[in-house]
Scaffold this motif. Structure first.
Motif, PDB file in Angstrom:
ATOM      1  N   THR A 149       0.848  -1.195   0.000  1.00 45.00           N
ATOM      2  CA  THR A 149       0.000   0.000   0.000  1.00 45.00           C
ATOM      3  C   THR A 149       0.878   1.238   0.000  1.00 45.00           C
ATOM      4  O   THR A 149       1.782   1.366   0.820  1.00 45.00           O
ATOM      5  N   VAL A 150       0.615   2.158  -0.931  1.00 44.81           N
ATOM      6  CA  VAL A 150       1.392   3.393  -0.999  1.00 44.81           C
ATOM      7  C   VAL A 150       1.130   4.197   0.273  1.00 44.81           C
ATOM      8  O   VAL A 150      -0.004   4.592   0.549  1.00 44.81           O
ATOM      9  N   PRO A 151       2.159   4.442   1.092  1.00 49.04           N
ATOM     10  CA  PRO A 151       1.944   5.174   2.356  1.00 49.04           C
ATOM     11  C   PRO A 151       1.708   6.655   2.109  1.00 49.04           C
ATOM     12  O   PRO A 151       2.033   7.188   1.043  1.00 49.04           O
ATOM     13  N   ASP A 152       1.148   7.331   3.110  1.00 54.90           N
ATOM     14  CA  ASP A 152       0.891   8.767   3.013  1.00 54.90           C
ATOM     15  C   ASP A 152       2.185   9.523   3.269  1.00 54.90           C
ATOM     16  O   ASP A 152       2.697   9.544   4.392  1.00 54.90           O
ATOM     17  N   VAL A 153       2.737  10.120   2.228  1.00 52.69           N
ATOM     18  CA  VAL A 153       3.982  10.884   2.357  1.00 52.69           C
ATOM     19  C   VAL A 153       3.778  12.361   2.039  1.00 52.69           C
ATOM     20  O   VAL A 153       4.735  13.137   2.075  1.00 52.69           O
ATOM     21  N   VAL A 154       2.539  12.747   1.731  1.00 54.60           N
ATOM     22  CA  VAL A 154       2.247  14.148   1.428  1.00 54.60           C
ATOM     23  C   VAL A 154       2.482  14.984   2.686  1.00 54.60           C
ATOM     24  O   VAL A 154       2.017  14.646   3.771  1.00 54.60           O
ATOM     25  N   GLY A 155       3.217  16.072   2.528  1.00 57.91           N
ATOM     26  CA  GLY A 155       3.538  16.930   3.657  1.00 57.91           C
ATOM     27  C   GLY A 155       4.912  16.671   4.247  1.00 57.91           C
ATOM     28  O   GLY A 155       5.407  17.485   5.018  1.00 57.91           O
ATOM     29  N   LEU A 156       5.532  15.542   3.868  1.00 57.47           N
ATOM     30  CA  LEU A 156       6.883  15.249   4.341  1.00 57.47           C
ATOM     31  C   LEU A 156       7.911  15.910   3.432  1.00 57.47           C
ATOM     32  O   LEU A 156       7.615  16.304   2.304  1.00 57.47           O
ATOM     33  N   SER A 157       9.139  16.006   3.911  1.00 54.96           N
ATOM     34  CA  SER A 157      10.224  16.439   3.041  1.00 54.96           C
ATOM     35  C   SER A 157      10.520  15.326   2.046  1.00 54.96           C
ATOM     36  O   SER A 157      10.141  14.164   2.258  1.00 54.96           O
ATOM     37  N   GLU A 158      11.201  15.670   0.969  1.00 57.49           N
ATOM     38  CA  GLU A 158      11.512  14.655  -0.039  1.00 57.49           C
ATOM     39  C   GLU A 158      12.319  13.506   0.566  1.00 57.49           C
ATOM     40  O   GLU A 158      12.039  12.329   0.319  1.00 57.49           O
ATOM     41  N   GLU A 159      13.306  13.828   1.402  1.00 62.01           N
ATOM     42  CA  GLU A 159      14.148  12.786   2.004  1.00 62.01           C
ATOM     43  C   GLU A 159      13.326  11.865   2.892  1.00 62.01           C
ATOM     44  O   GLU A 159      13.456  10.633   2.823  1.00 62.01           O
ATOM     45  N   ALA A 160      12.463  12.461   3.743  1.00 65.51           N
ATOM     46  CA  ALA A 160      11.640  11.645   4.640  1.00 65.51           C
ATOM     47  C   ALA A 160      10.662  10.793   3.850  1.00 65.51           C
ATOM     48  O   ALA A 160      10.402   9.636   4.201  1.00 65.51           O
ATOM     49  N   ALA A 161      10.127  11.330   2.772  1.00 63.01           N
ATOM     50  CA  ALA A 161       9.188  10.570   1.936  1.00 63.01           C
ATOM     51  C   ALA A 161       9.894   9.391   1.280  1.00 63.01           C
ATOM     52  O   ALA A 161       9.350   8.282   1.216  1.00 63.01           O
ATOM     53  N   ARG A 162      11.104   9.601   0.795  1.00 61.33           N
ATOM     54  CA  ARG A 162      11.869   8.509   0.179  1.00 61.33           C
ATOM     55  C   ARG A 162      12.083   7.375   1.180  1.00 61.33           C
ATOM     56  O   ARG A 162      11.923   6.196   0.849  1.00 61.33           O
TER      57      ARG A 162
END
Length: 337
Positions: A149-162
């Motif tokens: 499942t694609v996790p919710d990364v909206v609102g994170l920095s690019e590094e944290a989302a990666r």
């Protein structure tokens, strides 16, 4: 003739002796002495301990032709569920179950991150568990990796989302840049496929990241310093305007638009500086007209002489008064004698 008749009748038969309670070597000796060929046959048994004799085949008391084989049934104890094959082969595990008298029952396929589709994932009971002879063992085969499942990364920095996506088993294949004044710099604005979508482990996703440039701190800096700080951030000064009423010294930035920490569009990275033009009117009374002129110019003011006076005349009256607030370029009127 009588001996031959006896042999052809009952004489060639012997009775299988009892071997219960004997050791395997003892049982072999007893059967050999009785005229039979002892053959060891190891079998699983629910109650007879391993290495103990279960009995014989044919059983004790049966009449058997002398010289024939009689099996010594030696217990292997209760069977245990075999270990999983290193290659998770269904065929190898099925064969191992059969060798231990166990029956295979196939359960519903299950997801596995480690076992390829069709491979053995697990069994119930598990390997090493002791069971009765002929027991049923349920096996579960792999239907491949579970959807991620694609996790919710909206609102994170690019590094944290990666990091969060990689921890979920997904790969960031591309990062697209987009400007948003409502988000932080380098903040993830969207992910594709969308949050919550189910993907195969190892699938690629695309991030959309805010490329806005953050306005650095320039308030209370001299205009020249503020310009250098903005330039290093990749931002130009579109205009410099009078800050109006300001308590800051002349030439010092009162405010910036967009404000500090706000984002500007990299397609048009510019700001407006509002700079203080405040000056304090110096004391010109007692100075010569020439000295008063130099002092006024030093403070970005213009000197106007009311009446006729030479450069050597001394100022006895000025307006605005000394210490009053003025703007750069304002006129100070003096009278001299």
């Amino acid at each position: 003739m009588g001996l031959g008749s006896w042999w052809l009748g009952s004489g060639r038969y012997g009775e299988v002796p009892s071997i219960t309670g004997l050791s395997q070597p003892q049982a072999m000796t007893v059967l050999s002495d009785a005229g039979f060929e002892p053959v060891v046959d190891k079998r699983y048994h629910n109650t007879v301990a391993a290495s103990q004799i279960i009995g014989s085949e044919p059983p004790t008391g049966d009449q058997v032709v002398r010289g024939d084989a009689v099996r010594i049934l030696v217990s292997l104890g209760r069977p245990t569920v075999p270990a999983y094959p290193a290659n998770h082969s269904p065929q190898a595990f099925s064969s191992a179950l059969s060798d231990r008298t166990l029956t295979e029952k196939v359960g519903p396929p299950v997801y596995s991150d480690d076992v390829a589709t069709g491979g053995l994932v697990r069994s119930e009971p598990a390997p090493g568990v002791s069971v009765d002879v002929g027991s049923v063992v349920t096996v579960y085969y792999s239907k491949g990796q579970a959807p991620v499942t694609v996790p919710d990364v909206v609102g994170l920095s690019e590094e944290a989302a990666r990091k969060r996506l990689e921890a979920a088993g997904l790969v960031v294949s591309d990062v697209q840049k987009k400007f948003s004044a409502d988000a932080k710099a380098d903040e993830v604005l969207a992910v594709s496929p969308d949050v919550g979508a189910g993907l195969t482990r190892g699938s690629s996703v695309v991030l959309t990241v805010n490329n806005g440039i953050e306005v650095p701190r320039v308030v209370n800096r001299k205009e020249s310093d503020a310009r250098r700080v903005l330039e290093r951030a990749g931002i130009s000064v579109a205009d410099v305007r009078d800050a109006g009423r300001s308590s800051r010294p002349n030439g010092v930035v009162e405010s910036v638009s967009p404000s500090e920490n706000a984002l500007v569009d990299p397609a048009n990275p510019s700001v407006i500086l509002y700079v203080s033009r405040r000056v304090e009117v110096p004391r010109l009374i007692g100075r010569t007209v020439e000295q008063a002129r130099r002092e006024a110019e030093k403070n970005n003011l213009q000197l106007r002489i009311d009446g006729d006076a030479s450069d050597s005349d001394r100022v006895f009256l000025q307006s605005p008064r000394p210490g009053a607030d003025a703007k750069a370029g304002d006129v100070v009127t003096v009278q001299a004698l």
